[in-house]
Design a protein around this motif. Structure first.
Motif, PDB file in Angstrom:
ATOM      1  N   LYS A 227       0.854  -1.189   0.000  1.00 49.22           N
ATOM      2  CA  LYS A 227       0.000   0.000   0.000  1.00 49.22           C
ATOM      3  C   LYS A 227       0.891   1.240   0.000  1.00 49.22           C
ATOM      4  N   ASP A 228       0.508   2.214  -0.795  1.00 49.57           N
ATOM      5  CA  ASP A 228       1.183   3.512  -0.828  1.00 49.57           C
ATOM      6  C   ASP A 228       2.692   3.400  -1.049  1.00 49.57           C
ATOM      7  N   GLY A 229       3.111   2.498  -1.929  1.00 50.69           N
ATOM      8  CA  GLY A 229       4.512   2.365  -2.263  1.00 50.69           C
ATOM      9  C   GLY A 229       5.333   1.569  -1.266  1.00 50.69           C
ATOM     10  N   ILE A 230       4.686   0.984  -0.268  1.00 47.00           N
ATOM     11  CA  ILE A 230       5.391   0.223   0.767  1.00 47.00           C
ATOM     12  C   ILE A 230       4.884  -1.211   0.771  1.00 47.00           C
ATOM     13  N   ALA A 231       5.816  -2.148   0.727  1.00 47.72           N
ATOM     14  CA  ALA A 231       5.477  -3.572   0.895  1.00 47.72           C
ATOM     15  C   ALA A 231       5.813  -3.941   2.331  1.00 47.72           C
ATOM     16  N   ARG A 232       4.875  -4.577   3.004  1.00 42.47           N
ATOM     17  CA  ARG A 232       5.090  -5.021   4.388  1.00 42.47           C
ATOM     18  C   ARG A 232       5.097  -6.542   4.417  1.00 42.47           C
ATOM     19  N   ILE A 233       6.198  -7.097   4.911  1.00 40.17           N
ATOM     20  CA  ILE A 233       6.357  -8.541   5.014  1.00 40.17           C
ATOM     21  C   ILE A 233       6.537  -8.872   6.489  1.00 40.17           C
ATOM     22  N   THR A 234       5.641  -9.690   7.017  1.00 40.60           N
ATOM     23  CA  THR A 234       5.639 -10.018   8.443  1.00 40.60           C
ATOM     24  C   THR A 234       5.788 -11.522   8.626  1.00 40.60           C
ATOM     25  N   ILE A 235       6.808 -11.931   9.363  1.00 38.58           N
ATOM     26  CA  ILE A 235       6.919 -13.340   9.746  1.00 38.58           C
ATOM     27  C   ILE A 235       5.825 -13.573  10.785  1.00 38.58           C
ATOM     28  N   ASN A 236       4.906 -14.473  10.481  1.00 38.40           N
ATOM     29  CA  ASN A 236       3.705 -14.636  11.302  1.00 38.40           C
ATOM     30  C   ASN A 236       3.732 -15.967  12.060  1.00 38.40           C
ATOM     31  N   ARG A 237       4.706 -16.093  12.938  1.00 41.32           N
ATOM     32  CA  ARG A 237       4.821 -17.283  13.789  1.00 41.32           C
ATOM     33  C   ARG A 237       5.120 -16.835  15.223  1.00 41.32           C
ATOM     34  N   PRO A 238       4.266 -15.984  15.797  1.00 40.96           N
ATOM     35  CA  PRO A 238       4.577 -15.433  17.127  1.00 40.96           C
ATOM     36  C   PRO A 238       4.685 -16.498  18.214  1.00 40.96           C
ATOM     37  N   ASN A 239       3.969 -17.608  18.084  1.00 48.04           N
ATOM     38  CA  ASN A 239       4.058 -18.658  19.102  1.00 48.04           C
ATOM     39  C   ASN A 239       5.399 -19.373  19.079  1.00 48.04           C
ATOM     40  N   ALA A 240       6.133 -19.231  17.985  1.00 52.69           N
ATOM     41  CA  ALA A 240       7.486 -19.794  17.863  1.00 52.69           C
ATOM     42  C   ALA A 240       8.514 -18.670  17.827  1.00 52.69           C
ATOM     43  N   TYR A 241       8.184 -17.520  18.428  1.00 51.98           N
ATOM     44  CA  TYR A 241       9.055 -16.337  18.435  1.00 51.98           C
ATOM     45  C   TYR A 241       9.500 -15.952  17.031  1.00 51.98           C
TER      46      TYR A 241
ATOM     47  N   ARG B 296      10.530 -20.070   2.062  1.00 50.00           N
ATOM     48  CA  ARG B 296       9.966 -20.063   0.696  1.00 50.00           C
ATOM     49  C   ARG B 296       9.022 -18.877   0.513  1.00 50.00           C
ATOM     50  N   GLU B 297       8.184 -18.628   1.509  1.00 54.38           N
ATOM     51  CA  GLU B 297       7.230 -17.523   1.406  1.00 54.38           C
ATOM     52  C   GLU B 297       7.934 -16.170   1.447  1.00 54.38           C
ATOM     53  N   LEU B 298       8.953 -16.026   2.293  1.00 46.47           N
ATOM     54  CA  LEU B 298       9.726 -14.783   2.313  1.00 46.47           C
ATOM     55  C   LEU B 298      10.373 -14.536   0.953  1.00 46.47           C
ATOM     56  N   TYR B 299      10.939 -15.584   0.377  1.00 44.20           N
ATOM     57  CA  TYR B 299      11.555 -15.476  -0.945  1.00 44.20           C
ATOM     58  C   TYR B 299      10.533 -14.985  -1.976  1.00 44.20           C
ATOM     59  N   GLN B 300       9.357 -15.590  -1.997  1.00 44.04           N
ATOM     60  CA  GLN B 300       8.322 -15.194  -2.962  1.00 44.04           C
ATOM     61  C   GLN B 300       7.883 -13.749  -2.750  1.00 44.04           C
ATOM     62  N   ALA B 301       7.695 -13.354  -1.486  1.00 43.86           N
ATOM     63  CA  ALA B 301       7.239 -11.990  -1.203  1.00 43.86           C
ATOM     64  C   ALA B 301       8.304 -10.960  -1.574  1.00 43.86           C
ATOM     65  N   PHE B 302       9.557 -11.215  -1.208  1.00 42.87           N
ATOM     66  CA  PHE B 302      10.627 -10.269  -1.575  1.00 42.87           C
ATOM     67  C   PHE B 302      10.802 -10.190  -3.086  1.00 42.87           C
ATOM     68  N   LEU B 303      10.699 -11.302  -3.779  1.00 43.11           N
ATOM     69  CA  LEU B 303      10.803 -11.302  -5.232  1.00 43.11           C
ATOM     70  C   LEU B 303       9.663 -10.481  -5.839  1.00 43.11           C
ATOM     71  N   ASP B 304       8.442 -10.666  -5.343  1.00 45.23           N
ATOM     72  CA  ASP B 304       7.302  -9.912  -5.849  1.00 45.23           C
ATOM     73  C   ASP B 304       7.472  -8.413  -5.587  1.00 45.23           C
ATOM     74  N   ALA B 305       7.908  -8.058  -4.383  1.00 46.70           N
ATOM     75  CA  ALA B 305       8.103  -6.638  -4.057  1.00 46.70           C
ATOM     76  C   ALA B 305       9.215  -6.036  -4.913  1.00 46.70           C
TER      77      ALA B 305
END
Length: 182
Positions: free
Chosen positions: A25-39, A48-57
């Motif tokens: 949104k608004d020129g900013i890509a936000r990528i959040t590791i969403n495993r809070p129960n595993a810190y 794999r998902e981080l790789y895909q998101a960074f590549l897309d951004a």
């Protein structure tokens, strides 16, 4: 002349991510590791998902800044999922190199994506999480954050990140304005 498909980004909703959150949104890509129960430790799926998101951004010309963070307020990222290591890579050591490919490629994308990448540090930064924050261009941390690197005196060879992440260097980076606490 038409652009190749590999240079076209997708809407974040088109991805079926399970272990990260991805928004643009608004020129900013936000990528959040969403495993809070595993810190916010990362598994092979997370990498794999981080790789895909960074590549897309990276290929999205509408994005100028990428923010990497962890879900919750306890941990930015605490490195690799040690349960996954024990279950998979100790039993099948050759699979570790498949995991390592995603780890290295994701770091390469962070460092070489042509966008400003900011680590939004919101708690513990440990081990591989420290390597992620050090790959970013800038780290902005809440006051209760702390940074640690796993190290044992018997290890003879340092990682490529071991020197720049010492406590003294972090203090120097903070004093220079490269590491910002808010």
């Amino acid at each position: 002349m038409t652009r190749k498909d590999e240079y076209l980004s997708k809407s974040p909703e088109k991805f079926a991510f399970k272990e990260i959150l991805y928004a643009k949104k608004d020129g900013i890509a936000r990528i959040t590791i969403n495993r809070p129960n595993a810190y916010n430790s990362y598994s092979i799926l997370t990498l794999r998902e981080l790789y895909q998101a960074f590549l897309d951004a990276m290929v999205d010309d509408g994005i100028g800044v990428i923010v990497l963070t962890g879900a919750g307020d306890r941990a930015f990222c605490t490195g690799g999922d040690v349960k996954e290591y024990a279950e998979n890579y100790i039993r099948h050591p050759r699979d570790f190199w498949k995991w390592m490919w995603y780890f290295n490629q994701t770091h390469d994308l962070i460092r070489n994506c042509g966008k400003v990448v900011i680590a939004r540090v919101n708690g513990m930064v440990v081990g591989g999480g420290n390597e992620f924050h050090m790959s970013c261009d800038l780290s902005i941390a809440v006051e209760h954050s702390y940074i640690r690197q796993v190290w044992h005196k018997s290890w003879k060879r340092r990682s490529r990140w071991s020197n720049p992440i010492s406590a003294n260097n972090c203090r120097r980076q903070k004093s220079k304005g490269n590491l910002v606490f808010v």
